[in-house]
Design an enzyme around this catalytic site. Structure first.
Site, PDB file in Angstrom:
ATOM      1  N   GLY A   1      50.332  16.328  -9.844  1.00  0.00           N
ATOM      2  CA  GLY A   1      50.290  17.624  -9.156  1.00  0.00           C
ATOM      3  C   GLY A   1      51.320  17.804  -8.055  1.00  0.00           C
TER       4      GLY A   1
ATOM      5  N   LYS B   1      41.712  23.471   0.528  1.00  0.00           N
ATOM      6  CA  LYS B   1      40.537  24.338   0.375  1.00  0.00           C
ATOM      7  C   LYS B   1      39.454  23.780   1.284  1.00  0.00           C
ATOM      8  CE  LYS B   1      40.908  25.023  -4.600  1.00  0.00           C
ATOM      9  NZ  LYS B   1      40.211  24.694  -5.862  1.00  0.00           N
TER      10      LYS B   1
ATOM     11  N   VAL C   1      43.156  27.199  -8.640  1.00  0.00           N
ATOM     12  CA  VAL C   1      44.526  27.700  -8.679  1.00  0.00           C
ATOM     13  C   VAL C   1      45.414  26.838  -9.581  1.00  0.00           C
ATOM     14  CG1 VAL C   1      44.440  28.810  -6.414  1.00  0.00           C
ATOM     15  CG2 VAL C   1      45.101  26.402  -6.563  1.00  0.00           C
TER      16      VAL C   1
ATOM     17  N   ASP D   1      41.078  19.019  -1.909  1.00  0.00           N
ATOM     18  CA  ASP D   1      39.890  19.746  -2.364  1.00  0.00           C
ATOM     19  C   ASP D   1      38.675  19.083  -1.704  1.00  0.00           C
ATOM     20  OD1 ASP D   1      38.685  21.681  -4.117  1.00  0.00           O
ATOM     21  OD2 ASP D   1      38.236  20.102  -5.541  1.00  0.00           O
TER      22      ASP D   1
ATOM     23  N   ARG E   1      51.774  23.976 -14.848  1.00  0.00           N
ATOM     24  CA  ARG E   1      52.435  23.296 -13.729  1.00  0.00           C
ATOM     25  C   ARG E   1      53.797  23.905 -13.422  1.00  0.00           C
ATOM     26  NH1 ARG E   1      49.466  18.564 -12.795  1.00  0.00           N
ATOM     27  NH2 ARG E   1      48.678  17.502 -14.642  1.00  0.00           N
TER      28      ARG E   1
ATOM     29  N   GLU F   1      50.713  15.546  -1.116  1.00  0.00           N
ATOM     30  CA  GLU F   1      49.689  16.001  -2.063  1.00  0.00           C
ATOM     31  C   GLU F   1      49.856  17.482  -2.365  1.00  0.00           C
ATOM     32  OE1 GLU F   1      47.620  15.334  -4.160  1.00  0.00           O
ATOM     33  OE2 GLU F   1      46.151  13.813  -3.633  1.00  0.00           O
TER      34      GLU F   1
HETATM   35  P1  IMP Z   1      39.773  15.841  -4.490  1.00  0.00           P
HETATM   36  O1  IMP Z   1      39.549  14.375  -4.576  1.00  0.00           O
HETATM   37  O2  IMP Z   1      38.534  16.616  -4.842  1.00  0.00           O
HETATM   38  O3  IMP Z   1      40.341  16.303  -3.150  1.00  0.00           O
HETATM   39  O4  IMP Z   1      40.775  16.165  -5.666  1.00  0.00           O
HETATM   40  C1  IMP Z   1      42.031  16.581  -5.439  1.00  0.00           C
HETATM   41  C2  IMP Z   1      42.752  16.757  -6.755  1.00  0.00           C
HETATM   42  O5  IMP Z   1      42.032  17.632  -7.646  1.00  0.00           O
HETATM   43  C3  IMP Z   1      44.061  17.451  -6.453  1.00  0.00           C
HETATM   44  O6  IMP Z   1      45.074  16.524  -6.177  1.00  0.00           O
HETATM   45  C4  IMP Z   1      44.291  18.245  -7.703  1.00  0.00           C
HETATM   46  O7  IMP Z   1      44.989  17.468  -8.625  1.00  0.00           O
HETATM   47  C5  IMP Z   1      42.920  18.551  -8.251  1.00  0.00           C
HETATM   48  N1  IMP Z   1      42.533  19.940  -7.884  1.00  0.00           N
HETATM   49  C6  IMP Z   1      41.690  20.319  -6.904  1.00  0.00           C
HETATM   50  N2  IMP Z   1      41.590  21.665  -6.826  1.00  0.00           N
HETATM   51  C7  IMP Z   1      42.419  22.136  -7.786  1.00  0.00           C
HETATM   52  C8  IMP Z   1      42.772  23.485  -8.212  1.00  0.00           C
HETATM   53  O8  IMP Z   1      42.338  24.523  -7.681  1.00  0.00           O
HETATM   54  N3  IMP Z   1      43.655  23.561  -9.240  1.00  0.00           N
HETATM   55  C9  IMP Z   1      44.196  22.469  -9.856  1.00  0.00           C
HETATM   56  N4  IMP Z   1      43.896  21.207  -9.488  1.00  0.00           N
HETATM   57  C10 IMP Z   1      43.013  21.043  -8.469  1.00  0.00           C
HETATM   58 MG    MG Z   2      46.901  15.787  -6.640  1.00  0.00          MG
END
Ligand code: IMP
Ligand code: MG
Length: 205
Positions: free
Chosen positions: A55, A142, A164, A114, A176, A110
């Site tokens: 990402g 977020k 998103v 999320d 992407r 990053e």
């Molecule tokens: P976390 O461990 O929940 O913070 O996961 C983060 C990862 O989930 C990010 O690096 C993204 O790859 C993926 N992710 C989280 N939200 C989104 C989104 O809205 N769109 C696409 N990928 C997301």
């Molecule tokens: Mg990521």
């Protein structure tokens, strides 16, 4: 011969976007400003940018070009075990760094923070390797979704709790390459493609 009155052949990704959240101009401006900040904050320090695949790819290459300091780049890929939409926080390293970070100033780059669980694990792992410092630079956050309090030292945009895509972010590995960050049309989540989740092990990207 190509008939210009006919719709473009193939599938135009932009037709799948409900609305744009961050334009490519806004991304460019934010990246330039961030590059200036980092150039000041890391002056005289041995800086290594660590991109979390996949990402962060668009962001890290644009960001690196906006920093006017010598730096190195390295990449990590991780998978997170989880039964549902949420990442569990139990993370496995699929691709580790190529080089040691001991004594270096590490900046983890990053795409989006999320829940924060993946980043939390990455930070804990990196801290054990005796870097001079570890900070985080994210394109998007977020805050409404946060489950663990991770420090985001450098942030470009806070966004609402929408799924998103674009500028590195995917849905089922697609989108992407869009140059902006947008919200997918809701119909694409429901039918016919399944929602973006569920597997025993997902690559955190
Ligand atoms: P976390 O461990 O929940 O913070 O996961 C983060 C990862 O989930 C990010 O690096 C993204 O790859 C993926 N992710 C989280 N939200 C989104 C989104 O809205 N769109 C696409 N990928 C997301
Ligand atoms: Mg990521």
């Amino acid at each position: 011969m190509l008939d210009l009155d006919e719709p473009a052949p193939g599938h135009d990704l932009r037709d799948d976007i409900d609305h744009i959240l961050v334009t490519s101009e806004e991304i460019q401006e934010a990246t330039a400003r961030m590059g200036d900040r980092l150039s000041q904050d890391y002056a005289g320090k041995e800086l290594v940018l660590i991109g979390v695949l996949k990402g962060a790819i668009m962001f890290i290459v644009d960001l690196a070009r906006a920093v006017r300091l010598p730096l190195t780049m390295d990449f990590m890929a991780v998978a997170s075990y989880g039964a549902s939409t949420e990442t569990s926080g139990i993370v496995r390293i699929l691709k580790d760094l190529d080089s040691t970070i001991e004594g270096k100033h590490v900046l983890v780059v990053e795409d989006i923070i999320d829940s924060g669980l993946t980043l939390n694990y990455i930070l804990e792992t990196l801290q054990t390797r005796n870097p001079a410092s570890v900070r985080v630079c994210a394109l998007l956050s977020k805050p409404a979704r946060r489950r663990v309090d991770v420090p985001v030292d450098y942030l470009c945009f806070e966004i609402p709790d929408d799924f998103v895509v674009g500028y590195g972010l995917d849905f089922n590995q697609i989108y992407r390459n869009l140059p902006f960050v947008g919200v997918l049309k809701p119909a694409l989540y429901q039918n016919p493609t399944p929602a973006p989740e569920p597997v025993a092990e997902t690559q955190a990207e």
